[in-house]
Design a protein around this motif. Structure first.
Motif, PDB file in Angstrom:
ATOM      1  N   CYS A  42       4.929 -20.523 -10.551  1.00 12.84           N
ATOM      2  CA  CYS A  42       5.863 -20.082  -9.508  1.00 12.84           C
ATOM      3  C   CYS A  42       5.216 -20.162  -8.127  1.00 12.84           C
ATOM      4  O   CYS A  42       4.160 -19.574  -7.894  1.00 12.84           O
ATOM      5  N   CYS A  73       5.380 -16.624  -5.721  1.00 10.46           N
ATOM      6  CA  CYS A  73       4.410 -15.526  -5.849  1.00 10.46           C
ATOM      7  C   CYS A  73       3.002 -16.049  -6.118  1.00 10.46           C
ATOM      8  O   CYS A  73       2.107 -15.275  -6.467  1.00 10.46           O
ATOM      9  N   CYS A  89       8.010 -10.384  -9.555  1.00 12.52           N
ATOM     10  CA  CYS A  89       8.532 -11.484  -8.729  1.00 12.52           C
ATOM     11  C   CYS A  89       9.986 -11.809  -9.122  1.00 12.52           C
ATOM     12  O   CYS A  89      10.250 -12.097 -10.287  1.00 12.52           O
ATOM     13  N   ALA A 103      11.668 -14.417  -8.557  1.00 11.10           N
ATOM     14  CA  ALA A 103      11.888 -15.822  -8.921  1.00 11.10           C
ATOM     15  C   ALA A 103      11.461 -16.125 -10.358  1.00 11.10           C
ATOM     16  O   ALA A 103      12.130 -16.880 -11.060  1.00 11.10           O
ATOM     17  N   CYS A 104      10.342 -15.594 -10.798  1.00  8.20           N
ATOM     18  CA  CYS A 104       9.811 -15.995 -12.099  1.00  8.20           C
ATOM     19  C   CYS A 104       9.697 -14.863 -13.111  1.00  8.20           C
ATOM     20  O   CYS A 104       9.365 -15.104 -14.259  1.00  8.20           O
TER      21      CYS A 104
HETATM   22 ZN   LIG Z   1       6.988 -15.773  -9.039  1.00  6.16          ZN
END
Ligand SMILES: [Zn+2]
Ligand SMILES: [Zn+2]
Length: 201
Positions: free
Chosen positions: A159, A162, A195, A197-198
């Motif tokens: 990712c 992060c 995080c 996003a991931c």
């Molecule tokens: Zn991430």
């Protein structure tokens, strides 16, 4: 004449313990029941569901313990992050509970999803290929399940958001931030420190 009372089975006792909210006692009883009658479907289902609940509770504990350790150590999230032994142990216990579920229900998809997520969260470097192998097998077994490709997309590449630490960048994984001198819950990760996003599951 009064008929002799039928003694409750261990499965009945386990269900009664669950109703009382005595979760640990229920776990112990259902383990005995499963050992006595390993082929009984109802016993196996209750065993799977209770051990999955135990694994979910432990994985949440591991997340919180990691977040607390991060706060105490005041390290920057970019640094090489090593879990405290206690955090690693909680992850291991969560994984052991998942293995218990899979022993009685090898195709249990929620257990397999959680196993993938735990392996990834415990240690990304070694966990990513292991988690992806589980998820790709699940994608074949459950082709209509949308959660599986979603999880694969989230974790298949390191990712960028992060730096692949898994920690929420704005709060550096702590779940809260200083704002105008006040300590406030981080709204980006809803205080979870993961995080957006991931972070999986
Ligand atoms: Zn991430
Ligand atoms: Zn955050």
């Amino acid at each position: 004449m009064v008929p002799p009372a039928v003694s409750p089975t261990k499965l009945d006792e386990a269900k009664a313990a669950l109703e009382r909210g005595a979760f640990d006692e229920a776990l112990r009883l259902i383990e005995v029941a499963n050992a006595e009658t390993p082929d009984d479907t109802e016993t196996r289902e209750l065993y799977a569901v209770t051990h999955l609940a135990k694994a979910i509770r432990l994985s949440e504990e591991a997340r919180k313990a990691r977040q607390a350790a991060l706060g105490q150590r005041k390290i920057e999230y970019e640094e090489e992050f090593q879990d405290d032994p206690q955090v690693s142990q909680t992850f291991d216990e969560a994984l052991a509970a998942i293995e218990d579920v899979l022993r009685v229900e090898p195709t249990h998809w929620k257990a397999r999803m959680l196993k993938a997520s735990l392996l990834f969260r415990r240690d990304r470097e070694s966990g990513r290929p292991q988690a992806l192998a589980i998820l790709h097998a699940l994608a074949v077994a459950e082709p209509t399940n949308k959660q599986v490709p979603f999880a694969i997309r989230k974790i298949e590449r390191p990712c960028e958001r992060c730096g692949d630490t898994g920690f929420c960048p704005p709060c550096k994984g702590r779940g809260h931030r200083q704002f105008l001198g006040l300590d406030r819950k981080c709204e980006r990760c809803y205080g979870r420190g993961i995080c957006p996003a991931c972070g999986v599951l």
